[in-house]
Design a protein around this motif. Sequence first.
Motif, PDB file in Angstrom:
ATOM      1  N   ILE A  98       0.711  -1.139  -0.032  1.00 24.06           N
ATOM      2  CA  ILE A  98      -0.088   0.085   0.075  1.00 24.06           C
ATOM      3  C   ILE A  98       1.007   1.250   0.097  1.00 24.06           C
ATOM      4  O   ILE A  98       1.336   1.285   0.835  1.00 24.06           O
ATOM      5  CB  ILE A  98      -0.874   0.085   1.168  1.00 24.06           C
ATOM      6  N   GLY A  99       0.688   2.013  -1.011  1.00 24.62           N
ATOM      7  CA  GLY A  99       1.517   3.409  -1.238  1.00 24.62           C
ATOM      8  C   GLY A  99       0.956   4.373  -0.285  1.00 24.62           C
ATOM      9  O   GLY A  99      -0.180   4.638  -0.387  1.00 24.62           O
ATOM     10  N   LEU A 100       1.668   4.890   0.591  1.00 24.00           N
ATOM     11  CA  LEU A 100       1.316   6.023   1.556  1.00 24.00           C
ATOM     12  C   LEU A 100       1.669   7.391   0.859  1.00 24.00           C
ATOM     13  O   LEU A 100       2.684   7.985   1.308  1.00 24.00           O
ATOM     14  CB  LEU A 100       1.601   5.867   2.950  1.00 24.00           C
ATOM     15  N   PHE A 101       1.084   7.979  -0.011  1.00 23.76           N
ATOM     16  CA  PHE A 101       1.324   9.106  -0.761  1.00 23.76           C
ATOM     17  C   PHE A 101       1.139  10.266   0.143  1.00 23.76           C
ATOM     18  O   PHE A 101       0.107  10.065   1.009  1.00 23.76           O
ATOM     19  CB  PHE A 101       0.629   9.149  -2.031  1.00 23.76           C
ATOM     20  N   PRO A 102       1.415  11.530  -0.019  1.00 16.94           N
ATOM     21  CA  PRO A 102       1.003  12.580   0.704  1.00 16.94           C
ATOM     22  C   PRO A 102      -0.314  12.726   0.868  1.00 16.94           C
ATOM     23  O   PRO A 102      -1.076  12.628   0.028  1.00 16.94           O
ATOM     24  CB  PRO A 102       2.129  13.708   0.130  1.00 16.94           C
ATOM     25  N   GLY A 103      -0.709  13.013   2.104  1.00  9.59           N
ATOM     26  CA  GLY A 103      -2.017  13.272   2.429  1.00  9.59           C
ATOM     27  C   GLY A 103      -2.474  12.776   3.869  1.00  9.59           C
ATOM     28  O   GLY A 103      -1.452  12.409   4.628  1.00  9.59           O
ATOM     29  N   PRO A 104      -3.513  12.719   4.158  1.00  4.11           N
ATOM     30  CA  PRO A 104      -3.998  12.210   5.557  1.00  4.11           C
ATOM     31  C   PRO A 104      -3.960  10.551   5.309  1.00  4.11           C
ATOM     32  O   PRO A 104      -4.715   9.842   5.434  1.00  4.11           O
ATOM     33  CB  PRO A 104      -5.448  12.767   5.478  1.00  4.11           C
ATOM     34  N   VAL A 171       4.424   1.420   1.876  1.00  6.25           N
ATOM     35  CA  VAL A 171       5.534   2.057   1.002  1.00  6.25           C
ATOM     36  C   VAL A 171       5.511   3.273   1.496  1.00  6.25           C
ATOM     37  O   VAL A 171       4.487   4.052   1.262  1.00  6.25           O
ATOM     38  CB  VAL A 171       5.122   1.630  -0.527  1.00  6.25           C
ATOM     39  N   LEU A 172       6.553   3.777   1.976  1.00  6.12           N
ATOM     40  CA  LEU A 172       6.722   5.140   2.305  1.00  6.12           C
ATOM     41  C   LEU A 172       7.866   5.594   1.342  1.00  6.12           C
ATOM     42  O   LEU A 172       8.783   4.961   0.675  1.00  6.12           O
ATOM     43  CB  LEU A 172       7.194   5.313   3.738  1.00  6.12           C
ATOM     44  N   PHE A 173       7.767   7.164   1.015  1.00  8.89           N
ATOM     45  CA  PHE A 173       8.645   7.659  -0.259  1.00  8.89           C
ATOM     46  C   PHE A 173       9.618   8.694   0.474  1.00  8.89           C
ATOM     47  O   PHE A 173       9.358   9.547   1.001  1.00  8.89           O
ATOM     48  CB  PHE A 173       7.650   8.314  -1.096  1.00  8.89           C
ATOM     49  N   ALA A 174      10.867   8.409   0.113  1.00 13.28           N
ATOM     50  CA  ALA A 174      12.141   8.949   0.514  1.00 13.28           C
ATOM     51  C   ALA A 174      11.760  10.593  -0.004  1.00 13.28           C
ATOM     52  O   ALA A 174      12.489  11.405   0.509  1.00 13.28           O
ATOM     53  CB  ALA A 174      13.227   8.411   0.211  1.00 13.28           C
ATOM     54  N   ASP A 175      11.347  10.697  -1.313  1.00 10.70           N
ATOM     55  CA  ASP A 175      11.272  11.988  -1.817  1.00 10.70           C
ATOM     56  C   ASP A 175       9.995  12.796  -1.645  1.00 10.70           C
ATOM     57  O   ASP A 175       9.705  13.591  -2.172  1.00 10.70           O
ATOM     58  CB  ASP A 175      11.711  12.003  -3.249  1.00 10.70           C
ATOM     59  N   ALA A 176       9.077  12.148  -0.769  1.00  5.65           N
ATOM     60  CA  ALA A 176       7.725  12.672  -0.438  1.00  5.65           C
ATOM     61  C   ALA A 176       7.329  12.836   1.009  1.00  5.65           C
ATOM     62  O   ALA A 176       6.284  12.353   1.310  1.00  5.65           O
ATOM     63  CB  ALA A 176       6.658  12.111  -1.222  1.00  5.65           C
ATOM     64  N   GLY A 193       5.470  -4.979   7.625  1.00  5.90           N
ATOM     65  CA  GLY A 193       6.567  -4.207   7.226  1.00  5.90           C
ATOM     66  C   GLY A 193       6.336  -3.020   6.421  1.00  5.90           C
ATOM     67  O   GLY A 193       5.180  -2.535   6.136  1.00  5.90           O
ATOM     68  N   VAL A 194       7.539  -2.372   5.802  1.00  9.38           N
ATOM     69  CA  VAL A 194       7.588  -1.166   5.359  1.00  9.38           C
ATOM     70  C   VAL A 194       8.725  -1.342   4.358  1.00  9.38           C
ATOM     71  O   VAL A 194       9.759  -1.873   4.383  1.00  9.38           O
ATOM     72  CB  VAL A 194       7.902   0.101   6.270  1.00  9.38           C
ATOM     73  N   VAL A 195       8.543  -0.669   3.089  1.00  7.96           N
ATOM     74  CA  VAL A 195       9.379  -0.545   2.249  1.00  7.96           C
ATOM     75  C   VAL A 195       9.581   1.029   1.790  1.00  7.96           C
ATOM     76  O   VAL A 195       8.722   1.760   1.804  1.00  7.96           O
ATOM     77  CB  VAL A 195       9.202  -1.144   1.148  1.00  7.96           C
ATOM     78  N   ILE A 196      11.020   1.611   2.070  1.00  8.33           N
ATOM     79  CA  ILE A 196      11.215   2.791   1.708  1.00  8.33           C
ATOM     80  C   ILE A 196      11.725   2.812   0.279  1.00  8.33           C
ATOM     81  O   ILE A 196      12.662   2.214  -0.088  1.00  8.33           O
ATOM     82  CB  ILE A 196      12.051   3.415   2.565  1.00  8.33           C
ATOM     83  N   ASP A 197      11.006   3.882  -0.681  1.00  4.94           N
ATOM     84  CA  ASP A 197      11.023   3.732  -2.122  1.00  4.94           C
ATOM     85  C   ASP A 197      11.063   5.165  -2.429  1.00  4.94           C
ATOM     86  O   ASP A 197      11.045   6.303  -1.783  1.00  4.94           O
ATOM     87  CB  ASP A 197       9.955   3.194  -2.786  1.00  4.94           C
ATOM     88  N   THR A 198      11.148   5.407  -3.649  1.00 10.11           N
ATOM     89  CA  THR A 198      11.226   6.846  -4.130  1.00 10.11           C
ATOM     90  C   THR A 198       9.737   6.872  -5.156  1.00 10.11           C
ATOM     91  O   THR A 198       9.375   5.880  -5.818  1.00 10.11           O
ATOM     92  CB  THR A 198      12.371   7.156  -5.139  1.00 10.11           C
ATOM     93  N   ALA A 199       9.013   8.188  -4.976  1.00 10.88           N
ATOM     94  CA  ALA A 199       7.767   8.218  -5.946  1.00 10.88           C
ATOM     95  C   ALA A 199       8.099   8.622  -7.195  1.00 10.88           C
ATOM     96  O   ALA A 199       7.251   8.297  -8.336  1.00 10.88           O
ATOM     97  CB  ALA A 199       6.859   9.261  -5.058  1.00 10.88           C
ATOM     98  N   ASP A 200       9.061   9.831  -7.436  1.00 11.37           N
ATOM     99  CA  ASP A 200       9.414  10.188  -8.385  1.00 11.37           C
ATOM    100  C   ASP A 200      10.782   9.635  -9.232  1.00 11.37           C
ATOM    101  O   ASP A 200      11.953  10.209  -8.623  1.00 11.37           O
ATOM    102  CB  ASP A 200       9.356  11.670  -8.465  1.00 11.37           C
ATOM    103  N   LYS A 201      10.722   8.788  -9.925  1.00 13.85           N
ATOM    104  CA  LYS A 201      11.897   8.177 -10.438  1.00 13.85           C
ATOM    105  C   LYS A 201      12.887   9.284 -11.247  1.00 13.85           C
ATOM    106  O   LYS A 201      14.108   8.565 -11.240  1.00 13.85           O
ATOM    107  CB  LYS A 201      11.444   6.965 -11.242  1.00 13.85           C
ATOM    108  N   LYS A 202      12.386  10.214 -11.399  1.00 14.21           N
ATOM    109  CA  LYS A 202      13.103  11.000 -12.405  1.00 14.21           C
ATOM    110  C   LYS A 202      13.888  12.012 -11.395  1.00 14.21           C
ATOM    111  O   LYS A 202      14.681  13.007 -11.891  1.00 14.21           O
ATOM    112  CB  LYS A 202      12.457  11.869 -13.494  1.00 14.21           C
ATOM    113  N   ALA A 203      13.512  12.127 -10.297  1.00 11.04           N
ATOM    114  CA  ALA A 203      13.873  13.223  -9.425  1.00 11.04           C
ATOM    115  C   ALA A 203      14.989  12.608  -8.151  1.00 11.04           C
ATOM    116  O   ALA A 203      15.400  13.201  -7.597  1.00 11.04           O
ATOM    117  CB  ALA A 203      12.715  13.675  -8.184  1.00 11.04           C
ATOM    118  N   GLY A 204      15.715  11.434  -8.675  1.00  9.67           N
ATOM    119  CA  GLY A 204      16.813  10.900  -8.015  1.00  9.67           C
ATOM    120  C   GLY A 204      16.543   9.616  -7.469  1.00  9.67           C
ATOM    121  O   GLY A 204      15.610   8.971  -7.630  1.00  9.67           O
ATOM    122  N   ARG A 205      17.525   8.941  -6.983  1.00  8.40           N
ATOM    123  CA  ARG A 205      17.399   7.730  -6.322  1.00  8.40           C
ATOM    124  C   ARG A 205      17.364   7.677  -5.108  1.00  8.40           C
ATOM    125  O   ARG A 205      17.410   8.760  -4.279  1.00  8.40           O
ATOM    126  CB  ARG A 205      18.846   6.651  -6.760  1.00  8.40           C
TER     127      ARG A 205
END
Length: 508
Positions: A98-104, A171-176, A193-205
């Motif tokens: 489950i992606g926890l994108f910015p928001g509530p 899934v938490l996002f290092a860039d968000a 568990g938790v996976v730390i990933d990136t949301a915008d693949k063009k904004a860095g690793r």
Amino acid sequence: MVEREGPFAAGPGLLVSARDAAEALVALAGGADVIDLKEPHEGALGAVAPAVLAEAVAAVAGRRLVSATTGDLPADAIDAIVSRARATAAAGVDYVKIGLFPGPVLPLIAALGEALAAPSSFSSTWREGDGARLEVAASHPPLEGEGRRAAPGWCDAPSPTAPPSARLVAVLFADAGYDPALFASLAAAGFAGVVIDTADKKAGRLLDHLDRPALAVAIAHARRAGLFLGLAGSLRRADIAALAPLGPDLIGFRGPPAAPPTARRVSPPRRWRRLRPISRRPAPGRPERMPSGAMGPPRPVVVKVGGSLVRAGRYGGALGVLADSPHPVVLVPGGGAFADAVRAAQAIDGFDDGLAHRLAVRAMGMVAEILVAASPDRLSLAASADEIAAVLAAGRVPVWMPEPMVIGAPDIAESWSITSDSLAVWLAGRIGARAVLLLKSVDAGAATIAAADAVAAGLVDEALPAFAAASDLPIRLIGPADAASLPIALAGGAAGTRLSPAGRAASE
């Protein structure tokens, strides 16, 4: 070279993303521990179509753990996310991401937790070390097309005909706006568990957004919450050497590039097969739970906390890092102001060095009590090797009370030449530690220093070169400038100043 034992001795598990059954079979052949199904053209966590997901799960046929994403759905699309999670679990995967994108996100986490406990939809069981299970009801409402992206077929996905089970992974996002404070909420809601990933693949690793010390702290937070933790985000093969020593449970990579299905079914690309020897984990069959390992207790790191740090009140931050470390730690206190008082009393009263030594050892015990009082929920006093082992087995940090082991020991001279520095190295040998860190109030100012030079500079006691040479353990000095790298040093990385036991200081 750092010797690795315990849960991470064989390296983290290897998670490989795949788009369909063909790529899943390539991941299987390449030795992936977890095959993660997602469609990158649909977003950071783009969901594959239900038919594609079912085909991939059938192709893997239980030979590896399988995870699948639910898509790039906004945090406020709670009903859609719950429905998508049900449908994903119904396909027979082991983990629903489950992606926890910015928001509530807290209402979303709470809703998933409530759904887990609701007998009409989800029910949860908890077994120690096994995470939460998401058990899907025999029928569920179809996804209504909510969210930013919906893979083809999701809006009219058929209801499952049997109640499969899966575990939830956030899934938490290092860039968000990644927030480790969410770990406790996730654990309370039954996430595994938790996976730390990136949301915008063009904004860095991943490492462009979170450095290794920050990731080490995240892993420690996950451990304390009882969650496994994976790292991903446009990672490369070279990143394994940087990330594996931190102790994540999984390191994730995108699968092989597009190729004809027949070729992909037969042989993994050469560049991708090379990941397996780097991670050093043998390709398993289907494990019962996420591969966090059960290879016996890992060897601890002995950390000497200088008494001057306690006197200056600068131990609090270091104590937090040490107590939260995913690696086992044994603390050795310095004598601090109490040892200084012994020196002053000896100068006035003229008693011999033997008595002064014994009093200074007792002074270390006094500082040990101060350290435990500062963090009683995580630290415990330990006066023997057996007590140290028992405290470690309980998941706490032992603080050594040296008097019972040291006083009268035939290889410990009763002299001021032996202080807590040498005693830390001595203890490390007695308990089978894998390394020694000496926390100092001043910096050594070099990447490597010879033990004799460290004595001349007043950084360590006179006896330490002999103890260091006899122990053959890696020893590092960690000063104020190295404080941020303490998690790296605990993981066995090159942080602080390496102490070379004899001769000239060699380069790293």
